[in-house]
Structures are given as structure tokens and as C-alpha cells.
Design a protein around this motif. Structure first.
Motif, PDB file in Angstrom:
ATOM      1  N   SER A  44     -19.388   3.525 -71.650  1.00  0.00           N
ATOM      2  CA  SER A  44     -19.036   4.299 -72.843  1.00  0.00           C
ATOM      3  C   SER A  44     -17.605   4.809 -72.744  1.00  0.00           C
ATOM      4  O   SER A  44     -16.836   4.756 -73.713  1.00  0.00           O
ATOM      5  CB  SER A  44     -20.004   5.475 -73.007  1.00  0.00           C
ATOM      6  N   VAL A  45     -17.251   5.317 -71.553  1.00  0.00           N
ATOM      7  CA  VAL A  45     -15.869   5.790 -71.356  1.00  0.00           C
ATOM      8  C   VAL A  45     -14.888   4.619 -71.483  1.00  0.00           C
ATOM      9  O   VAL A  45     -13.845   4.722 -72.145  1.00  0.00           O
ATOM     10  CB  VAL A  45     -15.748   6.474 -69.979  1.00  0.00           C
ATOM     11  N   PHE A  46     -15.202   3.467 -70.837  1.00  0.00           N
ATOM     12  CA  PHE A  46     -14.319   2.301 -70.895  1.00  0.00           C
ATOM     13  C   PHE A  46     -14.201   1.774 -72.328  1.00  0.00           C
ATOM     14  O   PHE A  46     -13.118   1.375 -72.773  1.00  0.00           O
ATOM     15  CB  PHE A  46     -14.865   1.219 -69.955  1.00  0.00           C
ATOM     16  N   ARG A  47     -15.319   1.779 -73.052  1.00  0.00           N
ATOM     17  CA  ARG A  47     -15.312   1.324 -74.451  1.00  0.00           C
ATOM     18  C   ARG A  47     -14.347   2.165 -75.277  1.00  0.00           C
ATOM     19  O   ARG A  47     -13.600   1.644 -76.115  1.00  0.00           O
ATOM     20  CB  ARG A  47     -16.716   1.416 -75.043  1.00  0.00           C
ATOM     21  N   GLY A  79     -19.051  -0.141 -54.525  1.00  0.00           N
ATOM     22  CA  GLY A  79     -19.151   1.266 -54.885  1.00  0.00           C
ATOM     23  C   GLY A  79     -18.786   1.514 -56.331  1.00  0.00           C
ATOM     24  O   GLY A  79     -18.204   0.645 -57.003  1.00  0.00           O
ATOM     25  N   LEU A  80     -19.079   2.758 -56.767  1.00  0.00           N
ATOM     26  CA  LEU A  80     -18.846   3.110 -58.162  1.00  0.00           C
ATOM     27  C   LEU A  80     -17.369   2.982 -58.521  1.00  0.00           C
ATOM     28  O   LEU A  80     -17.009   2.344 -59.515  1.00  0.00           O
ATOM     29  CB  LEU A  80     -19.343   4.539 -58.413  1.00  0.00           C
ATOM     30  N   ALA A  81     -16.495   3.544 -57.693  1.00  0.00           N
ATOM     31  CA  ALA A  81     -15.055   3.479 -57.994  1.00  0.00           C
ATOM     32  C   ALA A  81     -14.563   2.038 -57.967  1.00  0.00           C
ATOM     33  O   ALA A  81     -13.760   1.616 -58.793  1.00  0.00           O
ATOM     34  CB  ALA A  81     -14.274   4.333 -56.996  1.00  0.00           C
ATOM     35  N   GLY A  82     -15.052   1.245 -57.002  1.00  0.00           N
ATOM     36  CA  GLY A  82     -14.645  -0.154 -56.910  1.00  0.00           C
ATOM     37  C   GLY A  82     -15.081  -0.953 -58.116  1.00  0.00           C
ATOM     38  O   GLY A  82     -14.348  -1.823 -58.592  1.00  0.00           O
ATOM     39  N   ARG A  83     -16.272  -0.665 -58.600  1.00  0.00           N
ATOM     40  CA  ARG A  83     -16.776  -1.403 -59.772  1.00  0.00           C
ATOM     41  C   ARG A  83     -15.889  -1.141 -60.982  1.00  0.00           C
ATOM     42  O   ARG A  83     -15.569  -2.047 -61.739  1.00  0.00           O
ATOM     43  CB  ARG A  83     -18.221  -0.982 -60.083  1.00  0.00           C
ATOM     44  N   ALA A 124      -7.794   4.658 -68.532  1.00  0.00           N
ATOM     45  CA  ALA A 124      -9.214   4.536 -68.855  1.00  0.00           C
ATOM     46  C   ALA A 124     -10.043   4.432 -67.583  1.00  0.00           C
ATOM     47  O   ALA A 124     -11.131   5.006 -67.472  1.00  0.00           O
ATOM     48  CB  ALA A 124      -9.440   3.312 -69.740  1.00  0.00           C
ATOM     49  N   ARG A 125      -9.478   3.625 -66.603  1.00  0.00           N
ATOM     50  CA  ARG A 125     -10.174   3.503 -65.330  1.00  0.00           C
ATOM     51  C   ARG A 125     -10.305   4.850 -64.641  1.00  0.00           C
ATOM     52  O   ARG A 125     -11.349   5.199 -64.114  1.00  0.00           O
ATOM     53  CB  ARG A 125      -9.387   2.547 -64.410  1.00  0.00           C
ATOM     54  N   ASP A 126      -9.226   5.621 -64.640  1.00  0.00           N
ATOM     55  CA  ASP A 126      -9.250   6.942 -63.993  1.00  0.00           C
ATOM     56  C   ASP A 126     -10.274   7.871 -64.665  1.00  0.00           C
ATOM     57  O   ASP A 126     -11.017   8.592 -63.998  1.00  0.00           O
ATOM     58  CB  ASP A 126      -7.869   7.591 -64.050  1.00  0.00           C
ATOM     59  N   ALA A 127     -10.287   7.834 -66.000  1.00  0.00           N
ATOM     60  CA  ALA A 127     -11.220   8.698 -66.721  1.00  0.00           C
ATOM     61  C   ALA A 127     -12.663   8.308 -66.427  1.00  0.00           C
ATOM     62  O   ALA A 127     -13.533   9.172 -66.207  1.00  0.00           O
ATOM     63  CB  ALA A 127     -10.948   8.624 -68.221  1.00  0.00           C
ATOM     64  N   ALA A 128     -12.904   6.990 -66.405  1.00  0.00           N
ATOM     65  CA  ALA A 128     -14.263   6.534 -66.127  1.00  0.00           C
ATOM     66  C   ALA A 128     -14.679   6.889 -64.712  1.00  0.00           C
ATOM     67  O   ALA A 128     -15.807   7.320 -64.455  1.00  0.00           O
ATOM     68  CB  ALA A 128     -14.359   5.033 -66.346  1.00  0.00           C
ATOM     69  N   ALA A 130     -13.472   9.344 -62.836  1.00  0.00           N
ATOM     70  CA  ALA A 130     -13.674  10.793 -62.729  1.00  0.00           C
ATOM     71  C   ALA A 130     -15.004  11.216 -63.359  1.00  0.00           C
ATOM     72  O   ALA A 130     -15.729  12.047 -62.820  1.00  0.00           O
ATOM     73  CB  ALA A 130     -12.517  11.528 -63.397  1.00  0.00           C
ATOM     74  N   LYS A 131     -15.287  10.569 -64.508  1.00  0.00           N
ATOM     75  CA  LYS A 131     -16.535  10.941 -65.182  1.00  0.00           C
ATOM     76  C   LYS A 131     -17.744  10.531 -64.347  1.00  0.00           C
ATOM     77  O   LYS A 131     -18.707  11.283 -64.182  1.00  0.00           O
ATOM     78  CB  LYS A 131     -16.605  10.272 -66.560  1.00  0.00           C
ATOM     79  N   ALA A 132     -17.671   9.331 -63.787  1.00  0.00           N
ATOM     80  CA  ALA A 132     -18.782   8.873 -62.965  1.00  0.00           C
ATOM     81  C   ALA A 132     -18.959   9.777 -61.748  1.00  0.00           C
ATOM     82  O   ALA A 132     -20.075  10.100 -61.333  1.00  0.00           O
ATOM     83  CB  ALA A 132     -18.546   7.428 -62.540  1.00  0.00           C
ATOM     84  N   ALA A 133     -17.819  10.199 -61.164  1.00  0.00           N
ATOM     85  CA  ALA A 133     -17.895  11.094 -60.002  1.00  0.00           C
ATOM     86  C   ALA A 133     -18.508  12.432 -60.395  1.00  0.00           C
ATOM     87  O   ALA A 133     -19.321  13.006 -59.657  1.00  0.00           O
ATOM     88  CB  ALA A 133     -16.506  11.293 -59.413  1.00  0.00           C
ATOM     89  N   ASP A 134     -18.097  12.917 -61.576  1.00  0.00           N
ATOM     90  CA  ASP A 134     -18.658  14.196 -62.048  1.00  0.00           C
ATOM     91  C   ASP A 134     -20.166  14.093 -62.234  1.00  0.00           C
ATOM     92  O   ASP A 134     -20.934  14.994 -61.865  1.00  0.00           O
ATOM     93  CB  ASP A 134     -18.003  14.598 -63.372  1.00  0.00           C
ATOM     94  N   ILE A 135     -20.580  12.974 -62.833  1.00  0.00           N
ATOM     95  CA  ILE A 135     -22.018  12.803 -63.086  1.00  0.00           C
ATOM     96  C   ILE A 135     -22.789  12.689 -61.785  1.00  0.00           C
ATOM     97  O   ILE A 135     -23.865  13.269 -61.614  1.00  0.00           O
ATOM     98  CB  ILE A 135     -22.240  11.561 -63.981  1.00  0.00           C
ATOM     99  N   GLU A 136     -22.198  11.961 -60.833  1.00  0.00           N
ATOM    100  CA  GLU A 136     -22.858  11.832 -59.542  1.00  0.00           C
ATOM    101  C   GLU A 136     -22.940  13.189 -58.837  1.00  0.00           C
ATOM    102  O   GLU A 136     -23.965  13.560 -58.267  1.00  0.00           O
ATOM    103  CB  GLU A 136     -22.101  10.823 -58.672  1.00  0.00           C
ATOM    104  N   SER A 137     -21.852  13.955 -58.903  1.00  0.00           N
ATOM    105  CA  SER A 137     -21.843  15.285 -58.294  1.00  0.00           C
ATOM    106  C   SER A 137     -22.820  16.215 -59.001  1.00  0.00           C
ATOM    107  O   SER A 137     -23.523  17.005 -58.366  1.00  0.00           O
ATOM    108  CB  SER A 137     -20.419  15.866 -58.348  1.00  0.00           C
ATOM    109  N   ALA A 138     -22.872  16.114 -60.331  1.00  0.00           N
ATOM    110  CA  ALA A 138     -23.793  16.953 -61.095  1.00  0.00           C
ATOM    111  C   ALA A 138     -25.240  16.661 -60.727  1.00  0.00           C
ATOM    112  O   ALA A 138     -26.063  17.579 -60.625  1.00  0.00           O
ATOM    113  CB  ALA A 138     -23.580  16.743 -62.595  1.00  0.00           C
ATOM    114  N   ALA A 139     -25.544  15.379 -60.521  1.00  0.00           N
ATOM    115  CA  ALA A 139     -26.914  15.019 -60.144  1.00  0.00           C
ATOM    116  C   ALA A 139     -27.305  15.665 -58.824  1.00  0.00           C
ATOM    117  O   ALA A 139     -28.415  16.194 -58.663  1.00  0.00           O
ATOM    118  CB  ALA A 139     -27.050  13.506 -60.067  1.00  0.00           C
ATOM    119  N   GLU A 140     -26.374  15.652 -57.879  1.00  0.00           N
ATOM    120  CA  GLU A 140     -26.649  16.293 -56.588  1.00  0.00           C
ATOM    121  C   GLU A 140     -26.734  17.809 -56.756  1.00  0.00           C
ATOM    122  O   GLU A 140     -27.620  18.463 -56.210  1.00  0.00           O
ATOM    123  CB  GLU A 140     -25.549  15.919 -55.592  1.00  0.00           C
ATOM    124  N   GLY A 141     -25.796  18.361 -57.543  1.00  0.00           N
ATOM    125  CA  GLY A 141     -25.811  19.801 -57.779  1.00  0.00           C
ATOM    126  C   GLY A 141     -27.064  20.256 -58.502  1.00  0.00           C
ATOM    127  O   GLY A 141     -27.576  21.358 -58.256  1.00  0.00           O
TER     128      GLY A 141
END
Length: 927
Positions: A100-103, A2-6, A140-144, A146-157
Motif C-alpha cells: 500500500s505504501v509502495f503503491r 528480510g523485510l528491509a531487503g524485500r 518510497a522505499r524508505d517510507a515503506a 519505516a512503516k514496516a518497521a513501525d508495524i513490526e515494533s508495534a506488534a511486539e509492543g
């Protein structure tokens, strides 16, 4: 995985996969190693899994072994790792965001020497030494994550918001609900250009132009390629134009066009690139049109049309390309109309209708094709009406209305479909007005108001429906006023003004909203002037002029605010002239003329600009002539007449141009008559009459045009009356009477034709009086009086109707006296005098003509035994007029005569309270 696991696996993979180096710490190499080792990178590699990526991975593994053996440089390995990460990011959007966030996090860690060393230890597997690094990597992991979750949620929204957009168009939810969804999406993922474009359009629909401007700028800022940026610039230009920022809107369109031209040059065979250029040319044409540059607008529209025509011909099976072709034709027709090229606009719209009808035949269920046909038919109806082809105009608009009603019935909750019904009703109401069917026009406009109100209630956040409802109320006021109901018209105008003022306050950056308020105020001033409330009308005109001057200062290239200034100065000039303030009138007319000349010079192809100039010259010339300066007045009228002859010759099928010409001929005849040139005046009247007769011949059902024929026959009859040709005058008046009776019978509720009937009956009575037929005269005067009393009963506040009543009573008084009926004469004169005195007390700030009318009536009553009015009272009243500065012309001679009859020296005492001249109004008997 999953995204969070990755994302969580990034650190673990880095601990196990990164080799240890003894060399000095290289921050870039450490960052590259961390990014390459990230689990997100490994997961993206699994998703992409193509030969190129696999080959790159093999090469990196080889380099890693060589670096460990000392056979290769660390920099070469870092460069290979960088390329690998970049290639994956280019192919996988989600990975691009995550890495990009991790970088950002690991680059921040390596930005200092201590941080780079700590990252090196982390890469080497020194957990204890890397504890602080691990904490920051966790963040950094938390930010990435959260950002990935936001993007995934935004795509659905986003997908749900797109469905909500469609639901709104079907009338199931309102605009505000869709806005809330897109606001949530952009908050979660602010980097998607098309979300901001959708939000821009929604904000505009809701009338939130400031928010729309911010969203449009976000769309520009987040655009990832030139095509998206060009689209965003188009949206930005649309909003700037709506805010009245015409120069800024034009600049945005030009920037979008430049990007389109660049794309077309790079790919000349691309139909999409050509289409983009066509769209940008069309928008730029609209901006130029709004700025008043009609030749420039036409040039851009014709260039867009050439592209659209070529694309449609190259792919005749494409519905979209053929539709774009039709839309380009309608835009060209708009500017042709404004240039006065009605024949060209007619031909252009006929071509458009041919395309649209073919599209509808190919897809009979297409709602879009039906709407396009509605638009084309409505535009054609306006052109046909302007060409005086009223029957054809009504036929076109009724076909459009039938289509609109059918679409609205199929989707009762759609505010957009309801608005389309309202537009067709508005146009049919205009055609019915031109035909003289005022009752039918009022009925259509009342339905239009109801339609817009229902659409606004269905979606309170849909600003267009709210504004349309207010503007429809304004048109209803026009229709009610045309029927003579001035209080009803004022009520409608006041409602419209209140609504439009509220909209403008809620959206202070919207130029159109401010202008709507000014126009509504002007309408209110117009009806107040007709009701005799001159002071309030003048105050309103002055206020709208001040607002328009501010708009011009804020946007000096915009034509509309300059024209508003011109119109408001013209109205102030008319008002000042009506109040006898000829100095103020001249100043207003002169400035208005100067503005009109500038606009006409800036737009030499504009028929409207020439017409505006001619209208102001007619007013100024007529006003100057009133001062006795027939030379200067004649110069203005001659110039106006030349302009209108040229406009009529340029478009001989335009009934409007022919009507304008007849009006100018009538005013020129009036001036010639005023300076004693009856023969040339008669020539102008005859030409005006012949012009109107041609219009009526082309439109036998047009009652307003029949009224104009009657008006010029009336002028000629009065001319013959002045020349003592009583038989000829009587015959002409009888012809006028027949027309007026026919017009009144066709629309009994209309006050204008009814007043015309009363006027001609009084004229016939005058002819009968000259011919010593007092019985016939009294019969005509009594019928006129009955008509005017009905008008007073319908509108007790009408100053004009009061003046007409006073006039009729005076005529009856004179005819009764000639017939030996002194009591009847006294009754008529006394009622007329009481009316004038009552009106004067109710309007203490008004002046002049009523004072003269009252003085004349008092003199008549003083000459009748037992009337109760003495010559001394007449003298006192007229002395009071003199003290108030109301004397005109031969008033001194009249005063001397009254003194002689009173048998007393000049009176020094104050005039009686009931006869104070300052308590008179300028609206007196129409003598």
C-alpha cells in the motif's frame, strides 16, 4: 529475505522483470507492472505459495509473452497483475501494508504525463532517464521500510502492553504505565482498532474522559468490519454516558445494536451474533435507565435476558454464557428496584445467585465467579434492607465481605480487589445504620475510607479509587453526623468536597464528577443548617441550584440533573421557611413541586419519582399550614398521603414505604390537630403508630424503628396532655422513656437518641408540674439538663443543643419558682438569657425566635425581686423587636402588658446594646 531487503529489491526486480513496450504510455499499466514486479510481491508469493496464486502467476507469464508477441492487449496484462497483487494483499496483512505504501509512491509518480513516462523508462531499464524516478522510489522505499518497521515494533509492543494490562490488574504497576505503552503502540501503528479500545478503557479508568472520547472515536474510525465497529461504538457510548451526554450515548448504542441485528439476520444460527445483540440491548437499557425511562430500560433488559437465557440453555456447559445470563439478571433487578418492585428484584437476584453459586461450585478457584457472587450478594443485601429484612441483609453482605477480604488478601496489590472490600463495607455500614448500630456503622465506614485511600495510593492514576475515597469520606460525614458530631461531620464533608472539586476541575466534561461536587456541597449545607449557620447554608444551596440548572440546560433529557434541581429547590424552600421568609419558601416549593410532577408524569412506573413528589407535597403542605391556610395545606398533605398509601400497598414488604406512610400520617395528624380536629388527628397518629409497630415486630433489632414508635407514642401522649388526660399522658410518656433509655443504652455515643431522652424527660416533668408534683418535675428536668449539658460539651457549636439547654433551664426556673425557690428560678432564667444573648452576638445576621425567647426570659426575671432586670428594660427590648419587624401574633398585646407593668408610656429610646433584636438567632428554645 528480510523485510528491509524485500522492500529494497523492488526496484531491482522491476528493472529485470518488466518487458519493454513500444505502445503509448498507460499510467495504470506502468503502476501495475511496478507493483507486480516488486520484491515484496515476490516474497509474499513465497509465503502464501498456494495453488491458486501459482496458477495466477503462470497465467501472467503467458500474458506477458503474448503482449510481447502482439497477441494480447497491455490492459489485459495490467488487470491480471492487479488481481494478483490484490489476492496477495488479502491473504498477507504485512504485505498489504508494505505494498500500500509502495503503491502510493509509484501512483504519485505516474499521476502526471511526465511521471508516467519516467516510470515507463524505469520499467524499460533506462537508468539514466529514470534517475529522478529512482530518487523518488528511494523515498518510497524508505517510507515503506519505516512503516514496516513501525508495524513490526508495534506488534511486539502490543504483546508487551497486553501483559502490562494484566500486571496492572494484579496491582504490580499503575494505570498510567499501561497507558504509556498503548500510546506508544498506537503512535507506531494507528490502524489497529483493538489498541484504541484498550486505550479508551484505560483513559476511562484514569478519569481522562476527553482522551477516552478521542480514543473511542479512533476505534470507530479504524474498525475494519462491522463487529469491530459495533464494539467501538459501545465504547464510545460508554464514554458519552460518563460525560453526561445521554442522548449521544444512546445514539451510539443504537448504532451498535443495528449492526448486531444486521449480523444476526445474516446468520441467525450464530451464537456470537446473538450474544452481541444481547450486549447491545443491555447497554441501551442502561442509557434509558440513566435517562429515567424505566419502562423502556426494563423492556431492553428483558429482551437481553431472554436471549441470554436461551443461549445458556442451548449450551449449559458454557461458563461465559451462563455468566452473561447472571449479569442480565442483575441489570433487570436494578430497574425493578427503581420501579419499587422489591419483591420482583428479590426473586431476580435469588435466581442470579443460584447461577453464580453453581459456577463457583464448578470452579472453586475462579476469582471472577467469586466477584460475581460478591456483586449479587451486595445487591440482594440492599433489597433485603429496603424490605426491612435486616438480619438477612446483614447475613448476605457479610458473606460478600468475607469473599472480598479473601480475594484482597490473595492479591494485596490489587486496587480493584481493595475497592470490592470497600463496597461491601459501605453496604454493611448502611445495614448497621438501619439497625441503629451507629458506632458499628461508623467503624465500617472508617475502614472503607482507609481501604479506598490505600487503593488510591497504590495506583494514583486509577481515578475510580480516588473518587471512591472522597465519596467514602462523605459517607463518614453522614455517620459522624448521625452520632451528633456536627463539627466532625463538617470536617469530613469539607475534605470530600475539596477532593471532588479537584477531580471535577481535572475532568470538566464528566457529568458524574460535577454532580458529585453538587451533592458534597449539599451535604455541607445540611450540616451548616443544623449548626445554625443559615446564611452560608442558603448560599451553598443557591450555588448548587445554579450548577444543576446549567446541567439541565446542557442535557435536558437526563433525569438526574432535573431531580437535583428539584431537591435543591426543596432545600431552599425549607431554609427560607426556617428564616421566616414564607414568600421565598412558597416560590421554591412551588417550582420544586412542578419539577417533581413532570418527573413523575414522565416515569409513571417509578416509585422513586412518586416518593419524591409526596415528600415535596408534605413540605409545601406543612409550610402553607403554618401560614394558617389549612385548606391548601391539607390538600397537599392529602395528595401526599394518597401517594404513600399507594406505594405501601404496592409493596407491603417494603419497610421504607411503610416508614414513609407513617411519616405522612404523622404530618396529616399534625395539620388536623392544628385546625382543632383532635379526634381525627388521634386516628392518624394511631395508624402511624401501628404501622411502625409492625415494622419493629419484623425487625426487633432496629433501633431507628423503635425510635419512631416512641415518637408516635410521644405525639399521642402530648395529645392526651392537651386534653387534660394527665394520667394517660404520663403513662404514654413513661412508655416512651423506656424505649428511649433502651435505645441510648444500645448506642451511648449517638446524639439523636440522647436528645430524644432529654425531650421525653422534659415532657414527664411537664406532666408532673400539672399534677403539682414539683419535686418529681425538678427531678425529670434536672436529668434532662444533665443530658443536654453533655451534648453541649461534645458539640459546643450546636445551635440545636443550645436551644435545648435554654429550654431546660427555663423549665427548671419555672419548677423552682413553683417550689418557692426564687433564687433557683433566677439562676435558671439568668443562665438561659446569657446563653441566648451570647449566641446572638456571635450570629448578628440571624433573627426572630431567639428574640422572643429572650424577651420571655427577661419578663420572667423582671418579675423576680433582685434579678437586676427591670420592666423598662423589657419594654425597650420588645420595642426594638418591633422596630426590626420581628413582631408576630400577640406581640402587641405582650408589649402593652409590659408597658403597663413598667408604668410608663411607649419607649422611644434605643434598646440596650446587649439586647439588640438584630443580634438574635432563630434557633432558640424548643418550646
Amino acid at each position: 529475505m528480510g523485510l528491509a531487503g524485500r522492500i529494497a529489491a523492488v526496484i531491482l526486480f522491476a528493472l529485470t522483470a518488466t518487458p519493454a513496450f513500444a505502445a503509448a504510455v498507460d499510467p495504470h499499466a506502468e503502476v501495475a507492472a511496478a507493483l507486480f514486479a516488486a520484491s515484496a510481491t515476490q516474497a509474499a508469493e513465497e509465503r502464501v505459495a498456494d495453488a491458486t496464486i501459482k496458477a495466477e502467476r503462470v497465467q501472467i507469464d503467458k500474458l506477458t509473452a503474448q503482449v510481447r508477441a502482439g497477441a494480447a492487449q497491455r490492459a489485459a496484462l495490467a488487470a491480471a497483475q492487479d488481481r494478483y497483487v490484490a489476492q496477495l494483499a488479502a491473504r498477507d496483512q504485512a504485505y498489504s501494508v508494505e505494498i500500500s505504501v509502495f503503491r502510493g509512491a509509484v501512483t504519485d509518480i505516474a499521476s502526471t504525463a511526465d511521471g508516467a513516462a519516467a516510470l515507463a523508462k524505469f520499467n524499460e531499464g533506462d537508468e539514466v532517464g529514470a534517475l529522478s524516478i529512482l530518487d523518488r522510489l528511494r523515498a518510497a522505499r524508505d517510507a515503506a521500510r519505516a512503516k514496516a518497521a513501525d508495524i513490526e515494533s508495534a506488534a511486539e509492543g502490543r504483546r508487551i502492553a497486553e501483559l502490562a494490562f494484566e500486571a496492572r490488574d494484579r496491582g504490580k504497576i499503575d494505570t498510567a504505565a499501561v497507558i504509556a505503552r498503548y500510546e506508544e503502540v498506537t503512535k507506531l501503528d494507528p490502524g489497529e482498532t483493538w489498541d484504541w479500545i484498550a486505550l479508551t478503557r484505560l483513559y476511562k479508568d484514569a478519569g481522562r474522559l476527553a482522551d477516552a472520547a478521542r480514543a473511542a472515536q479512533k476505534a470507530v474510525d479504524t474498525a475494519s468490519d462491522d463487529r469491530d465497529r459495533a464494539t467501538a461504538l459501545e465504547e464510545k457510548g460508554d464514554i458519552l454516558i460518563s460525560q453526561g451526554e445521554l442522548a449521544g450515548g444512546r445514539k451510539a448504542y443504537e448504532a451498535s445494536l443495528a449492526l448486531g441485528v444486521k449480523a444476526q439476520a445474516a446468520n441467525p444460527g450464530s451464537a456470537l451474533a446473538q450474544q452481541d445483540v444481547e450486549t447491545d440491548l443491555g447497554r441501551l437499557g442502561v442509557a434509558l435507565h440513566d435517562q429515567g425511562d424505566l419502562p423502556g430500560a426494563r423492556k431492553e433488559f428483558e429482551a437481553a435476558l431472554a436471549i441470554a437465557r436461551r443461549l445458556a440453555a442451548a449450551d449449559p456447559s458454557s461458563t461465559d454464557l451462563r455468566r452473561n445470563f447472571g449479569v442480565c439478571l442483575t441489570k433487570l433487578a436494578d430497574v425493578q428496584v427503581d420501579q419499587g418492585d422489591l419483591a420482583g428484584a428479590h426473586a431476580t437476584l435469588e435466581e442470579n445467585l443460584g447461577i453464580v453459586r453453581a459456577l463457583l461450585a464448578g470452579d472453586p478457584d475462579s476469582a471472577q465467579a467469586k466477584r460475581d457472587l460478591e456483586v449479587g450478594l451486595n445487591k440482594l443485601a440492599r433489597v433485603l434492607a429496603a424490605q426491612s429484612q435486616l438480619g438477612d441483609a446483614r447475613k448476605a453482605v457479610e458473606e460478600s465481605l468475607a469473599l472480598a477480604r479473601a480475594l484482597a488478601a490473595s492479591d494485596p496489590n490489587s486496587a480493584r480487589d481493595a475497592i470490592d472490600v470497600g463496597v461491601s463495607l459501605e453496604i454493611r455500614g448502611g445495614v448497621l445504620t438501619d439497625e441503629g448500630d451507629l458506632a458499628g456503622a461508623r467503624k465500617d465506614i472508617e475502614e472503607e475510607v482507609d481501604v479506598y485511600r490505600k487503593a488510591a495510593a497504590a495506583d494514583p492514576s486509577f481515578a475510580e479509587a480516588q473518587v471512591d475515597a472522597a465519596l467514602a469520606l462523605q459517607r463518614l460525614g453522614d455517620a459522624v453526623q448521625a452520632q451528633g458530631d456536627l463539627p466532625g461531620a463538617q470536617g469530613d464533608y469539607e475534605q470530600a468536597l475539596a477532593l471532588l472539586t479537584r477531580f471535577a476541575a481535572a475532568n470538566p466534561t464528566a457529568a458524574d464528577e460535577r454532580r458529585n461536587v453538587s451533592v458534597a456541597q449539599q451535604r455541607l449545607g445540611d450540616v451548616m443548617m443544623r449548626e445554625g449557620d443559615l446564611a452560608d447554608a442558603r448560599r451553598i444551596y443557591a450555588a448548587t441550584l445554579a450548577a444543576s440548572r446549567q446541567d439541565v440546560a446542557a442535557n435536558p433529557t437526563a433525569t438526574a440533573p432535573q431531580r437535583d434541581v428539584m431537591v435543591e429547590l426543596l432545600k431552599l424552600g425549607q431554609m427560607a421557611s426556617a428564616q421566616g421568609d414564607l414568600v421565598a419558601a412558597k416560590a421554591a416549593f412551588d417550582e420544586s413541586t412542578a419539577v417533581a410532577r413532570r418527573l413523575a408524569a414522565a416515569n409513571p412506573a417509578s416509585a422513586d419519582a412518586k416518593r419524591d413528589l409526596s415528600a415535596i407535597l408534605l413540605d409545601r403542605g406543612g409550610d402553607v399550614a403554618l401560614t394558617g391556610d389549612f385548606v391548601a395545606g391539607g390538600k397537599d398533605l392529602d395528595e401526599a398521603l394518597d401517594l404513600r398509601r399507594a406505594l405501601a400497598a404496592a409493596d407491603p414488604n417494603s419497610a421504607a414505604a411503610q416508614r414513609d406512610l407513617s411519616l405522612a400520617l404523622g404530618m396529616a395528624g399534625d395539620l388536623l390537630l392544628g385546625r382543632g380536629d383532635a379526634a381525627d388527628a388521634e386516628k392518624d397518629y394511631q395508624e402511624a403508630l401501628a404501622t411502625n409497630q409492625r415494622i419493629v415486630a419484623a425487625n426487633p433489632n432496629s433501633l431507628p424503628d423503635e425510635r419512631q414508635v416512641a415518637a408516635f407514642e410521644n405525639r399521642l401522649a402530648q395529645l392526651r396532655l392537651a386534653q387534660s388526660d394527665f394520667a394517660g399522658a404520663g403513662k404514654d410518656f413513661e412508655d416512651v422513656l423506656a424505649v428511649d433509655r433502651r435505645v441510648v443504652a444500645a448506642d451511648p455515643a449517638a446524639a439523636g437518641p440522647e436528645r430524644d431522652l432529654a425531650v421525653v424527660l422534659n415532657r414527664l416533668g411537664d406532666v408532673a408540674m400539672v399534677q403539682k408534683d414539683t419535686a418529681g418535675a425538678l427531678k425529670d428536668y434536672q436529668e434532662a439538663l444533665a443530658i443536654v449539658r453533655r451534648m453541649i460539651a461534645a458539640d459546643p457549636t450546636s445551635a440545636q443543643a443550645l436551644g435545648d439547654l435554654v429550654f431546660c433551664l427555663g423549665r427548671i426556673g419555672g419548677a423552682s419558682l413553683a417550689a418557692g425557690d426564687a433564687a433557683g428560678a433566677q439562676k435558671g432564667y439568668a443562665e438561659a438569657l446569657d446563653l441566648l444573648i451570647g449566641f446572638a452576638k456571635a450570629h448578628p445576621t440571624a433573627a426572630s425566635p431567639a428574640a422572643h425567647g429572650a424577651a420571655g426570659l427577661m419578663a420572667k426575671l423582671a418579675g423576680l425581686p433582685g434579678s437586676g432586670v427591670t420592666w423598662a428594660q423589657v419594654v425597650a427590648y420588645v420595642e426594638g423587636m418591633k422596630a426590626q419587624g420581628l413582631f408576630q401574633g400577640d406581640d402587641e398585646k405582650s408589649l402593652a402588658l409590659y408597658r403597663q407593668k413598667a408604668g410608663e408610656p411607649p419607649v422611644s429610646q434605643a434598646a440596650p446594646a446587649w439586647a439588640t433584636p438584630t443580634a438574635t438567632t432563630q434557633t432558640g428554645p424548643a418550646k
